[in-house]
Design a protein around this motif. Structure first.
Motif, PDB file in Angstrom:
ATOM      1  N   LEU A 139      18.206  70.280  82.582  1.00 30.34           N
ATOM      2  CA  LEU A 139      18.238  69.149  83.123  1.00 30.34           C
ATOM      3  C   LEU A 139      17.106  68.806  84.220  1.00 30.34           C
ATOM      4  O   LEU A 139      16.942  67.835  84.985  1.00 30.34           O
ATOM      5  N   THR A 153      22.438  75.759  96.170  1.00 32.59           N
ATOM      6  CA  THR A 153      21.754  74.474  95.569  1.00 32.59           C
ATOM      7  C   THR A 153      22.657  74.187  94.206  1.00 32.59           C
ATOM      8  O   THR A 153      22.922  72.924  94.026  1.00 32.59           O
ATOM      9  N   ALA A 154      23.232  75.042  93.649  1.00 34.14           N
ATOM     10  CA  ALA A 154      24.135  74.640  92.477  1.00 34.14           C
ATOM     11  C   ALA A 154      25.402  74.053  93.009  1.00 34.14           C
ATOM     12  O   ALA A 154      25.863  73.117  92.400  1.00 34.14           O
ATOM     13  N   LYS A 207      26.001  81.961  87.683  1.00 37.43           N
ATOM     14  CA  LYS A 207      24.813  82.124  88.271  1.00 37.43           C
ATOM     15  C   LYS A 207      24.501  83.399  88.835  1.00 37.43           C
ATOM     16  O   LYS A 207      23.571  83.714  89.451  1.00 37.43           O
ATOM     17  N   GLN A 245      22.995  62.497 104.753  1.00 38.14           N
ATOM     18  CA  GLN A 245      22.431  63.461 103.639  1.00 38.14           C
ATOM     19  C   GLN A 245      22.837  64.866 104.439  1.00 38.14           C
ATOM     20  O   GLN A 245      22.350  65.171 105.538  1.00 38.14           O
ATOM     21  N   SER A 300      25.405  71.255  80.858  1.00 40.85           N
ATOM     22  CA  SER A 300      26.698  71.161  81.880  1.00 40.85           C
ATOM     23  C   SER A 300      26.631  69.302  81.879  1.00 40.85           C
ATOM     24  O   SER A 300      27.580  68.889  82.579  1.00 40.85           O
ATOM     25  N   SER A 301      25.460  68.585  81.599  1.00 42.79           N
ATOM     26  CA  SER A 301      25.483  67.168  81.840  1.00 42.79           C
ATOM     27  C   SER A 301      26.068  66.627  80.663  1.00 42.79           C
ATOM     28  O   SER A 301      26.172  65.237  80.840  1.00 42.79           O
ATOM     29  N   THR A 323      22.946  63.797  97.339  1.00 44.05           N
ATOM     30  CA  THR A 323      23.039  65.346  97.011  1.00 44.05           C
ATOM     31  C   THR A 323      22.420  66.116  98.334  1.00 44.05           C
ATOM     32  O   THR A 323      21.382  65.547  98.758  1.00 44.05           O
ATOM     33  N   PRO A 324      23.040  67.056  98.657  1.00 45.57           N
ATOM     34  CA  PRO A 324      22.396  67.580  99.895  1.00 45.57           C
ATOM     35  C   PRO A 324      21.068  68.360  99.905  1.00 45.57           C
ATOM     36  O   PRO A 324      20.582  68.776  98.719  1.00 45.57           O
ATOM     37  N   LYS A 348      26.518  65.200  92.042  1.00 48.06           N
ATOM     38  CA  LYS A 348      26.997  64.637  90.733  1.00 48.06           C
ATOM     39  C   LYS A 348      28.264  63.913  90.654  1.00 48.06           C
ATOM     40  O   LYS A 348      28.430  62.937  89.969  1.00 48.06           O
ATOM     41  N   PHE A 387      28.393  63.575  81.260  1.00 49.94           N
ATOM     42  CA  PHE A 387      28.034  62.515  82.024  1.00 49.94           C
ATOM     43  C   PHE A 387      27.032  61.525  81.359  1.00 49.94           C
ATOM     44  O   PHE A 387      26.842  60.381  81.301  1.00 49.94           O
ATOM     45  N   VAL A 427      17.415  66.803  94.862  1.00 47.97           N
ATOM     46  CA  VAL A 427      17.755  66.396  93.625  1.00 47.97           C
ATOM     47  C   VAL A 427      17.339  64.839  93.443  1.00 47.97           C
ATOM     48  O   VAL A 427      17.099  64.421  92.236  1.00 47.97           O
ATOM     49  N   ASP A 428      17.691  64.186  94.396  1.00 43.94           N
ATOM     50  CA  ASP A 428      17.399  62.682  94.233  1.00 43.94           C
ATOM     51  C   ASP A 428      15.774  62.283  94.534  1.00 43.94           C
ATOM     52  O   ASP A 428      14.835  62.912  95.288  1.00 43.94           O
ATOM     53  N   GLU A 480      24.167  70.569  94.081  1.00 42.42           N
ATOM     54  CA  GLU A 480      23.906  69.587  92.862  1.00 42.42           C
ATOM     55  C   GLU A 480      25.233  69.202  92.427  1.00 42.42           C
ATOM     56  O   GLU A 480      25.414  67.737  91.954  1.00 42.42           O
ATOM     57  N   ASP A 518      14.868  67.666  90.454  1.00 41.27           N
ATOM     58  CA  ASP A 518      14.841  69.122  90.284  1.00 41.27           C
ATOM     59  C   ASP A 518      16.388  69.411  89.796  1.00 41.27           C
ATOM     60  O   ASP A 518      17.287  68.430  90.291  1.00 41.27           O
ATOM     61  N   SER A 519      16.723  70.302  89.360  1.00 36.96           N
ATOM     62  CA  SER A 519      18.175  70.621  89.063  1.00 36.96           C
ATOM     63  C   SER A 519      18.455  72.166  88.968  1.00 36.96           C
ATOM     64  O   SER A 519      17.229  72.852  88.738  1.00 36.96           O
ATOM     65  N   ARG A 520      19.506  72.689  89.099  1.00 36.31           N
ATOM     66  CA  ARG A 520      19.759  74.068  88.964  1.00 36.31           C
ATOM     67  C   ARG A 520      19.926  74.533  87.555  1.00 36.31           C
ATOM     68  O   ARG A 520      19.751  75.834  87.130  1.00 36.31           O
ATOM     69  N   GLU A 521      20.088  73.502  86.654  1.00 36.41           N
ATOM     70  CA  GLU A 521      20.251  73.725  85.241  1.00 36.41           C
ATOM     71  C   GLU A 521      18.707  73.574  84.729  1.00 36.41           C
ATOM     72  O   GLU A 521      18.269  72.390  84.757  1.00 36.41           O
TER      73      GLU A 521
END
Lengths: 530, 336
Positions: A305, B39-40, B311, B25, A122-123, B53-54, B47, A126, A469-470, B43, A299-302
């Motif tokens: 990624l 989380t999804a 998901k 944040q 999905s990235s 991002t929370p 993005k 980007f 994520v950051d 993200e 971290d990512s949910r995908e």
């Protein structure tokens, strides 16, 4: 001792040699037990690490799909201003959709195109945006861009658990298309092989000489030399009907029958996606590369990624705080207790308490951190600063105990000599005792730090078990640590996180090995023995 | 490194901490069942690039609500996720601490009983689930310790296999929901339960003689254990079955298989609603909070074709989705 020979009783006792043999056998046995114990420990270690490596090595590889992307000016920057804001806001999903439509012109239905997009991470859009922003001159050109594949495609390529048995078909294949379904004819007995295979596997699928297929049965397909792919829905030994997965030419020169197992219903990838993947692979547009994302992103949910960078940086920041607090405090406490404090009931009490503290379960330190650091001092939640402080409290007793042992191992003669030369007690400790004890103190500190690196329980209470994520940029940014990342990934429902979990464990192990190696080297280099 | 540098560095970091009072944040706490969905969205929201991002923490539903209701201000979370509806007593607590809250129902989650595809599929009824797993069951009109060792002992139609169920521990929200829906529901249907004075929360106790094995909550290890041991049945959230549909099969309960559609229209009996709660005072103070609600309640996220459905979230019916989205975006106050 003198060199006089030991008086030996003579005449010799007759069973003496037997007893000696028995003693030696006992000794050999004892050694053998020791070796067996070590061997067993090594075996367990090899099994454990081997298991982790076997599941985890895949995460270090990533699958990429090469797509010819036309960076059309009309879509990206119709006004031609090349202003960064326009380039940044452009719809790169459209660009991607067109590129995929170019690769698979037969796929026209909206839903199918969406499924096609789903083969890429999905990235992907980007990534295209990043390319354009980095270098606006790509606009107007067509380039082959290697894009990350989705986790399902990645797993398909790595696991390689879909077996495709290919057999060349005999006779000229005739295709009679009727809408989406096709009737296949290739002379009598052309499908006997397939028929026999299915009848052997699942006799219940055959009635009156006709086989009816479904997603609970293995896939039976026909591939043509030009890359067309048809999925059979029912067939007899002589004739078959099927759906078009990839459109073939009307009269293909050569054709093959495929038997695809496991059945479609037992896979994450359906037949259509499998067909697309095979077509791309046949064109050399799928490749496996080293997965740099694992080390450059957080971290990512995908799964494709997700990376460990956020956690590694978080761990480092946390350890820095932990070291800055626990090392000076621990060493000072140890020096005072060992060199200056009088021996009385109070110091005994303190010593008992320090030893007790070393055995307190780590979650208790987390509760303390929540109540005191966050509640009373108002430290930010999830921050390495709070985490490091909690871990410092936990490491402190370990460092004090190790430092006291190291100081105690310095022989009194050193102190006496320094005092004899007129040094003050402070000079004695700082100039003479400390330098000799330092390797031991550092070893203890590193082992304490290694333990702190592996902790999650105390961090749970202060909010470091979180999806972040950051990548943290400072001591007060929200951060997580490596063991927490492992825990979160182990909990994630997506299959591809299984290998990611193992990979993160490997990274953590590498960290621990480096730290413990440093402890060993320090000891070897600087330790003095008397 | 001299002692002076160390002290200076420590002081500098402490000074830094004090400076970071304001928060830019979003902070989310709460249920680990909602965690994969929250989380999804976080993200995707991050993005988009307008806000940070929370940060999402999995603290469990109860723990999350406790943190959430502790007060108003940047040191308290903005949103809590919950796999059950907030209780009246918790709302009181929130009110006492000055927090006004908005409820957002995000979708459904099914609790599935599943086993490996290599094994025979299970066809269960709620009463059978109860009889197989309860600590005390009615036997001949009297309450007795669960005597059933095999599924076949519970009902002759079930396979003659040892009862071996891997499920969540008592600390988990999934376990609470399982006890409430499956155990209590099955208890009501089990023959002789009422006569033996086994009703309501008395049915919640799960046997402790080794037939029910506590095996972590939503955990990939359960999946691996089920594949390795085809005789065992696992209890977990639907999203794990969804992600592992190639290796596992869900048991039918009262004749309905745990599919996306059956859970969405309420036919599958073991389903529950998922929620999140927003603190109204924080909207407008914490940047992006309104945007986050809008992202979550957008069809691109929680719709039938949204990325949350991919998901494993089971979306609300179209009509209800529209209503909830409207209320959420207007920050309608919670009505119990």
């Amino acid at each position: 001792m003198t060199d006089a020979p030991l008086p030996i009783a003579s005449p010799r006792r007759p069973n003496l040699s037997r007893r000696r043999a028995r003693r030696r056998a006992a000794e050999r046995r004892f050694r053998w037990y020791g070796m067996a114990a070590i061997g067993f420990a090594l075996l367990v270690l090899v099994v454990l690490i081997g298991g982790i490596v076997r599941t985890g090595y895949g995460a270090f590889l990533a699958t990429e799909i090469g797509i010819d992307v036309a960076f059309e000016a009309e879509t990206i920057d119709p006004a031609g201003t090349r202003a960064p804001a326009t380039l940044s806001d452009a719809n790169y999903r459209t660009v991607l959709r067109k590129a995929l439509a170019g690769a698979f012109p037969q796929v026209t239905a909206q839903r199918d195109q969406q499924a096609l997009m789903g083969m890429l991470s999905s990235s992907a859009d980007f990534r295209l945006r990043g390319m354009v922003l980095d270098n606006p001159s790509v606009i107007g050109t067509t380039q082959r861009v290697w894009l990350k594949a989705s986790a399902d495609i990645d797993t398909l390529r790595k696991a390689d658990d879909i077996a495709v048995a290919t057999t060349a078909g005999a006779g000229a294949l005739q295709l009679l298309a009727d809408g989406a379904t096709v009737t296949l004819r290739a002379g009598p007995g052309a499908f006997t092989g397939l028929f026999a295979d299915l009848a052997a596997r699942r006799p219940d699928a055959v009635t009156n000489g006709r086989a009816t297929l479904g997603s609970h049965l293995p896939g039976y397909m026909v591939e043509t030399a030009d890359g067309g792919l048809l999925r059979l829905t029912s067939f007899t030994a002589n004739e078959a009907t099927g759906d078009i997965l990839l459109a073939p030419e009307a009269a293909p020169a050569q054709w093959f029958t495929l038997i695809v197992s496991p059945p479609e219903g037992d896979r994450r990838i359906d037949d259509r996606e499998l067909a697309w993947y095979r077509a791309l692979d046949a064109q050399g547009r799928v490749r496996t590369v080293f997965n740099t994302t694992l080390f450059t992103s957080a971290d990512s949910r995908e799964p494709e990624l997700a990376g460990v960078r956020g956690a590694v940086v978080g761990s480092l920041l946390t350890l820095v705080i932990c070291l800055l607090l626990s090392f000076p405090l621990g060493v000072m406490a140890a020096v005072y207790l060992e060199e200056f404090a009088p021996k009385n009931r109070w110091t005994d009490l303190i010593e008992v308490n320090i030893n007790n503290l070393a055995a307190v379960p780590s979650i208790v330190f987390g509760l303390l951190g929540l109540a005191v650091l966050l509640g009373f001092f108002g430290m930010p939640r999830s921050a390495p600063f709070a985490g490091g402080t909690v871990l410092a409290l936990m490491t402190l007793p370990t460092i004090i105990i190790a430092a006291r042992a190291a100081l105690g191992a310095v022989p009194p003669s050193i102190r006496e000599a320094a005092m004899g030369m007129g040094a003050s007690p402070l000079q004695t400790v700082l100039h003479h005792v400390m330098p000799l004890a330092l390797p031991g103190i550092l070893t203890g500190t590193i082992i304490g730090m290694a333990r702190a690196l592996g902790e999650t329980a105390p961090l749970l209470m202060i909010g470091m078990v979180a999806f972040i994520v950051d990548v943290p940029g400072g001591f007060t940014d929200p951060a997580t640590v490596l063991p927490v990342q492992i825990y979160l990934w182990a909990d994630a429902p997506e299959r591809a996180f299984v290998e990611k979990t193992s990979a993160a464990i490997l990274v953590l192990l590498a960290f621990l090995v480096v730290m413990n190696l440093a402890a060993v080297i320090l000891r070897r280099r600087f330790e003095r023995r008397w | 490194m001299s002692i002076r540098t160390l002290t200076l560095a420590t002081l500098a970091t402490i000074a830094l901490t004090g400076a970071a009072a304001a928060r830019d944040q979003i902070r989310i706490v709460g249920s680990s069942t909602v965690f994969p969905f929250s989380t999804a969205v976080a993200e995707a929201f991050g993005k988009a690039g307008k806000f940070k991002t929370p940060v999402v923490e999995a603290t469990g539903s109860g723990g999350g609500i406790k943190l959430f209701c502790a007060g108003v201000g940047v040191e308290h979370p903005d949103i809590t996720n919950s796999s059950r509806r907030i209780k009246a007593i918790e709302v009181e607590d929130c009110k006492k601490n000055g927090a006004d809250i908005t409820e957002v129902k995000v979708g459904f989650d099914g609790i599935v009983l599943a086993n490996a595809k290599t094994a025979q599929p299970m066809k269960l009824t709620l009463a059978q689930v109860f009889l197989a797993l309860a600590k005390r069951v009615p036997v001949d009109g009297k309450l007795a310790a669960n005597p059933y060792k095999k599924w076949g002992d519970v009902d002759p139609s079930l396979p003659n296999r040892k009862i071996e169920v891997l499920g969540p521990p008592p600390t988990s929200g999934t376990r609470d929901a399982f006890a409430e829906i499956a155990m209590e529901g099955g208890c009501g249907k089990a023959v002789g339960a009422k006569e033996a004075d086994l009703t309501g929360s008395k049915c919640h106790a799960i046997r402790e003689d080794g037939a029910y094995i506590e095996a972590g909550e939503n955990d990939n290890l359960i999946v691996q254990k089920l594949i390795a041991n085809p005789g065992a049945v696992g209890v977990f959230g639907f999203s794990f079955l969804y992600q592992n549909a190639d290796k596992l099969q869900g048991a039918t309960v009262d004749g309905t298989a745990p599919t996306f559609e059956a859970i969405a229209d309420g036919k599958y009996p073991l389903s529950r609603s998922l929620y999140f709660y927003v603190k109204k005072q924080h909207v407008g103070v914490i940047p992006g909070l309104h945007g986050f609600i809008a992202e979550f309640t957008n069809d691109r996220a929680w719709g039938p074709d949204g990325y949350l459905a991919a998901k494993g979230l089971i979306p609300l019916p179209n009509k209800e989705r529209g209503e909830v989205a409207g209320q959420a975006n207007n920050l309608a106050p919670l009505r119990m």
